[in-house]
Design a protein around this motif. Sequence first.
Motif, mmCIF file in Angstrom:
data_model
loop_
_atom_site.group_PDB
_atom_site.id
_atom_site.type_symbol
_atom_site.label_atom_id
_atom_site.label_comp_id
_atom_site.label_asym_id
_atom_site.label_seq_id
_atom_site.Cartn_x
_atom_site.Cartn_y
_atom_site.Cartn_z
ATOM 1 N N VAL A 340 0.865 -1.170 0.000
ATOM 2 C CA VAL A 340 0.000 0.000 0.000
ATOM 3 C C VAL A 340 0.902 1.220 0.000
ATOM 4 O O VAL A 340 1.831 1.325 0.801
ATOM 5 C CB VAL A 340 -0.919 0.022 1.237
ATOM 6 C CG1 VAL A 340 -1.862 1.217 1.180
ATOM 7 C CG2 VAL A 340 -1.691 -1.266 1.348
ATOM 8 N N ALA A 341 0.635 2.151 -0.905
ATOM 9 C CA ALA A 341 1.440 3.363 -1.000
ATOM 10 C C ALA A 341 0.533 4.558 -1.194
ATOM 11 O O ALA A 341 -0.556 4.457 -1.769
ATOM 12 C CB ALA A 341 2.438 3.260 -2.153
ATOM 13 N N LEU A 342 0.997 5.710 -0.683
ATOM 14 C CA LEU A 342 0.278 6.967 -0.851
ATOM 15 C C LEU A 342 0.807 7.676 -2.083
ATOM 16 O O LEU A 342 2.015 7.701 -2.337
ATOM 17 C CB LEU A 342 0.447 7.853 0.376
ATOM 18 C CG LEU A 342 0.036 7.201 1.704
ATOM 19 C CD1 LEU A 342 0.293 8.167 2.855
ATOM 20 C CD2 LEU A 342 -1.421 6.802 1.675
ATOM 21 N N SER A 343 -0.121 8.298 -2.842
ATOM 22 C CA SER A 343 0.252 8.903 -4.111
ATOM 23 C C SER A 343 0.344 10.417 -4.026
ATOM 24 O O SER A 343 0.177 11.116 -5.006
ATOM 25 C CB SER A 343 -0.758 8.512 -5.197
ATOM 26 O OG SER A 343 -0.388 9.037 -6.447
ATOM 27 N N GLY A 344 0.601 10.974 -2.847
ATOM 28 C CA GLY A 344 0.716 12.415 -2.693
ATOM 29 C C GLY A 344 -0.440 12.975 -1.912
ATOM 30 O O GLY A 344 -1.459 12.324 -1.696
ATOM 31 N N GLY A 345 -0.289 14.220 -1.470
ATOM 32 C CA GLY A 345 -1.332 14.856 -0.672
ATOM 33 C C GLY A 345 -0.992 14.817 0.798
ATOM 34 O O GLY A 345 -0.074 14.129 1.238
ATOM 35 N N GLU A 346 -1.769 15.572 1.597
ATOM 36 C CA GLU A 346 -1.466 15.685 3.009
ATOM 37 C C GLU A 346 -2.607 15.238 3.904
ATOM 38 O O GLU A 346 -2.440 15.171 5.104
ATOM 39 C CB GLU A 346 -1.136 17.145 3.342
ATOM 40 C CG GLU A 346 0.099 17.660 2.599
ATOM 41 C CD GLU A 346 0.399 19.097 2.955
ATOM 42 O OE1 GLU A 346 -0.425 19.698 3.702
ATOM 43 O OE2 GLU A 346 1.432 19.614 2.504
ATOM 44 N N ASP A 347 -3.774 14.977 3.340
ATOM 45 C CA ASP A 347 -4.896 14.574 4.183
ATOM 46 C C ASP A 347 -5.258 13.135 3.911
ATOM 47 O O ASP A 347 -4.664 12.457 3.085
ATOM 48 C CB ASP A 347 -6.123 15.475 3.959
ATOM 49 C CG ASP A 347 -6.530 15.523 2.495
ATOM 50 O OD1 ASP A 347 -6.004 14.712 1.718
ATOM 51 O OD2 ASP A 347 -7.382 16.375 2.149
ATOM 52 N N GLY A 348 -6.250 12.650 4.638
ATOM 53 C CA GLY A 348 -6.641 11.249 4.525
ATOM 54 C C GLY A 348 -7.339 10.914 3.240
ATOM 55 O O GLY A 348 -7.585 9.752 2.952
ATOM 56 N N ASP A 349 -7.694 11.943 2.415
ATOM 57 C CA ASP A 349 -8.375 11.689 1.159
ATOM 58 C C ASP A 349 -7.414 11.609 -0.021
ATOM 59 O O ASP A 349 -7.827 11.665 -1.164
ATOM 60 C CB ASP A 349 -9.404 12.798 0.891
ATOM 61 C CG ASP A 349 -10.569 12.724 1.863
ATOM 62 O OD1 ASP A 349 -10.834 11.608 2.344
ATOM 63 O OD2 ASP A 349 -11.173 13.764 2.146
ATOM 64 N N GLN A 350 -6.132 11.487 0.257
ATOM 65 C CA GLN A 350 -5.161 11.400 -0.819
ATOM 66 C C GLN A 350 -5.282 10.048 -1.518
ATOM 67 O O GLN A 350 -5.733 9.068 -0.924
ATOM 68 C CB GLN A 350 -3.756 11.595 -0.278
ATOM 69 C CG GLN A 350 -3.356 10.560 0.778
ATOM 70 C CD GLN A 350 -2.025 10.889 1.396
ATOM 71 O OE1 GLN A 350 -1.067 11.064 0.670
ATOM 72 N NE2 GLN A 350 -1.952 10.979 2.705
ATOM 73 N N PRO A 351 -4.904 9.970 -2.796
ATOM 74 C CA PRO A 351 -4.971 8.695 -3.526
ATOM 75 C C PRO A 351 -4.115 7.614 -2.868
ATOM 76 O O PRO A 351 -3.037 7.886 -2.344
ATOM 77 C CB PRO A 351 -4.461 9.068 -4.913
ATOM 78 C CG PRO A 351 -4.686 10.537 -5.030
ATOM 79 C CD PRO A 351 -4.488 11.087 -3.653
ATOM 80 N N VAL A 352 -4.630 6.402 -2.915
ATOM 81 C CA VAL A 352 -3.939 5.242 -2.355
ATOM 82 C C VAL A 352 -3.725 4.235 -3.474
ATOM 83 O O VAL A 352 -4.651 3.935 -4.231
ATOM 84 C CB VAL A 352 -4.758 4.609 -1.203
ATOM 85 C CG1 VAL A 352 -4.058 3.383 -0.658
ATOM 86 C CG2 VAL A 352 -4.990 5.632 -0.102
ATOM 87 N N VAL A 353 -2.526 3.694 -3.581
ATOM 88 C CA VAL A 353 -2.160 2.758 -4.637
ATOM 89 C C VAL A 353 -1.932 1.384 -4.021
ATOM 90 O O VAL A 353 -1.113 1.229 -3.102
ATOM 91 C CB VAL A 353 -0.888 3.218 -5.385
ATOM 92 C CG1 VAL A 353 -0.540 2.225 -6.485
ATOM 93 C CG2 VAL A 353 -1.089 4.612 -5.971
ATOM 94 N N LEU A 354 -2.678 0.394 -4.514
ATOM 95 C CA LEU A 354 -2.510 -1.000 -4.110
ATOM 96 C C LEU A 354 -1.749 -1.724 -5.210
ATOM 97 O O LEU A 354 -2.123 -1.654 -6.379
ATOM 98 C CB LEU A 354 -3.867 -1.671 -3.881
ATOM 99 C CG LEU A 354 -4.875 -0.919 -2.997
ATOM 100 C CD1 LEU A 354 -6.155 -1.745 -2.869
ATOM 101 C CD2 LEU A 354 -4.287 -0.623 -1.636
ATOM 102 N N THR A 355 -0.695 -2.444 -4.828
ATOM 103 C CA THR A 355 0.156 -3.119 -5.802
ATOM 104 C C THR A 355 0.315 -4.582 -5.418
ATOM 105 O O THR A 355 0.562 -4.906 -4.250
ATOM 106 C CB THR A 355 1.540 -2.453 -5.884
ATOM 107 O OG1 THR A 355 1.380 -1.078 -6.216
ATOM 108 C CG2 THR A 355 2.403 -3.123 -6.941
ATOM 109 N N CYS A 356 0.149 -5.441 -6.427
ATOM 110 C CA CYS A 356 0.390 -6.880 -6.270
ATOM 111 C C CYS A 356 1.497 -7.259 -7.249
ATOM 112 O O CYS A 356 1.382 -6.990 -8.453
ATOM 113 C CB CYS A 356 -0.884 -7.669 -6.546
ATOM 114 S SG CYS A 356 -0.702 -9.452 -6.324
ATOM 115 N N GLU A 357 2.555 -7.915 -6.737
ATOM 116 C CA GLU A 357 3.740 -8.180 -7.554
ATOM 117 C C GLU A 357 4.191 -9.623 -7.400
ATOM 118 O O GLU A 357 4.132 -10.189 -6.299
ATOM 119 C CB GLU A 357 4.875 -7.240 -7.146
ATOM 120 C CG GLU A 357 6.127 -7.369 -7.984
ATOM 121 C CD GLU A 357 7.198 -6.384 -7.591
ATOM 122 O OE1 GLU A 357 8.264 -6.380 -8.237
ATOM 123 O OE2 GLU A 357 6.979 -5.609 -6.619
#
Length: 561
Positions: A340-357
Amino acid sequence: MDSLFVNMVKDVHFPSTLVLWILMWLSRYIHIVSSEVSTKQVFFVADGDEKVFLPSPPLTQRGTQYQWLRTPHDGNQSPSSVTINENSPNLFSQGGEHDLTMEPLSSLAGVFLFTQTQPNVLPLARFEVFAVEFTPLRLLLDLGSDVSMSCKLPHMPEAATLQWEAEDNLSSNTTLFYNNTAYVIIHSVDQQNKKRYDCVVRLNGTRVFGAGFLLDIEAYTFKTQVTLFRESSNSSEVDLSCRSKSEYLRAKWTRTSSSQPTEVVMTSSKRTSSDGLQRDRFSSPAFSGVDYPMRISPLIFEDGGEYRCIFDRPESIYSSERVLSSERVLVKLITIQVSVALSGGEDGDQPVVLTCELSELSDVPVTLAWLRREGSGVLMIRQEVLTDSRLLSVTLPSLHTDQLFWECVVFSQGLLRARVPLNLTDSYDKIPTPVTPRRNAANSFHLWMIVACSVLLFTGILTVALLFYYRKARNRETASRPVLNIVASPSLTDQDDPVYGNVTNNPPDKDSHRSPTEGENNMDIHYSCISLSGLKPREQNRNSETSGDGDGVIYSAVSIN
C-alpha cells in the motif's frame, strides 16, 4: 361444453340433472388444477460418465400423443421439441414408454416439459436441469504440488449456494466463490491429503447435490516439475518435497533465480552423518536415504526462484570415486507480495495505490486480479494477463471505510493458484489520518438544502396549526359570553305615565348606549325592567334620575337572576 352447462342449468329443477351438473363442474375444476405441475430440479456433472435421466409421469387415460419440450437456460431460444432418433446416434434417447435420457453436456441444461398434445394440450411434468462443470475432471497429482479445483454452476437457482467441502474444514484462504464458480486450493499435497473433496449445492441450506474427487497422489518424486505460488509475509512458509524409491547416500537443495543465476546450495546432508549445511530460514531434516524435504520459514519476497533437489550415490558400494547424480524434483517458487502506497497529498483523502507483484514469471500465462470484498461476495476491480510486467496496481482516489478489504488473486489455466488478502485497517500506520467516509461538496450542499427545506416546511405547518387553534379558541370564548336582547317597549303616548321595558339576555341595541345630543335634553326618561340570567335574583332599589331640565321621572326595576 359451456352450452351444455347452460342447458343443464335450465333443468336444475330435476335432482338428477343437478347432481350430474355438479359432478361435471368438479371434474372440469380438477382438470384445470392438475394442469399446473410442479418443477423438479435435477443436477448432473457436465462431461461426466453418467447420463441424465428424466422419467415420464403416469399418463392420462384420454391422451393419445405426448411430447418433450426443451427451453435452454440462456433464454435466447423459445421452447423446441426434443428430437429422438433411434436409428442414429443422438443427444437424446427414449427409454420405457416416454422416459427421456440425454448426454451429460452442459449445453443441454434447461427446462424440460412433458406434455400431452392430443386430444388437448395438457402439461404433465416439468424438470429444470442444471449442469455442474468441474475442472479438472480427473486428478493424478505429483507429490508436493499444489492442486487447484473448481466447480461452476452457470445458471444458479435462487437461494442456492455452491461450495467445496472435505472431511476436515477448509481454510478461508484456500477457497473462493466468484462468478458462480467455487474454487479450492490444497497446498503441497502429500499422502495425508489423499481424501475426498466434494462440490456441494445447497438450496435454502439443504444439500441437493454433491460430487467431487478422491485425490490420487504420487508416492515419489522423480524428475517432476511443479510451480508453487506463495504469499511472502512474516507468517508464511512453504514445504518442498523430495522423495525417492531407491536409497541414496547424499542429498542437497540448490537455488537459482533471475537475480542470482549461479547455483547456490541451500541445504545438504549425508545419510551416514547427522551434520549438514543449513542456512538461515532454510531447514531440512537429516537425510534418511530416500526422503529429504526442505522448509522455508518465514518466506520473503526475494526467496522466489528455481529449487532443485539432487540425490547422489557412488557408482559402486565399494568405491566412492565416481558419483551418480539424480535430480528428483524441480520446483519453481513464485512469491507474491502486496503493498500500500500513498500517491501524494497531506490529508486522509489522498490517492492510495494498491500493488500486487510476482517475483518471477511463470512458463504458462498468468492472470493477476484485484478483488474487493462486498458483504459475503467479491467484486472484480481489475485483472490483467501478465506478459512482460510482473505487477498489477489499483489506484483509489480516496480510501473509504467500505474499501478496506481486498485480495490479490492469481489465476492460471482457468484455475485459482493463490490468493493474498489485504486488510487496509492493518495499514493505518502508512496512512497519516484516520480513514473515514468522505462526502464531496455537492453531496454536502444537497444535504444542507434538504435539511433547510425540511425545517421551513415544519415551521410553516406549525404556524398554520397555531393560528387555527387560536381562532378556534376565540370562537369558543365569544360563544360562552352572555348575549343581551332588547325587547322594544311600548311607544310612549303619555309622558306622565310610567313606561316599562323588559330587557332579556339579548345584546342591547347600539342606539340605547349613544350619548344624548343637544336636541334631546328635554326627553323623558323611560322605565325599564332589566333581567340578567346567571345570577341569583335580587331586588334593586328604584332610583330616580333626571335628564337635563325634563320634568318626567322614570322608575326602573332591575332584577338579576
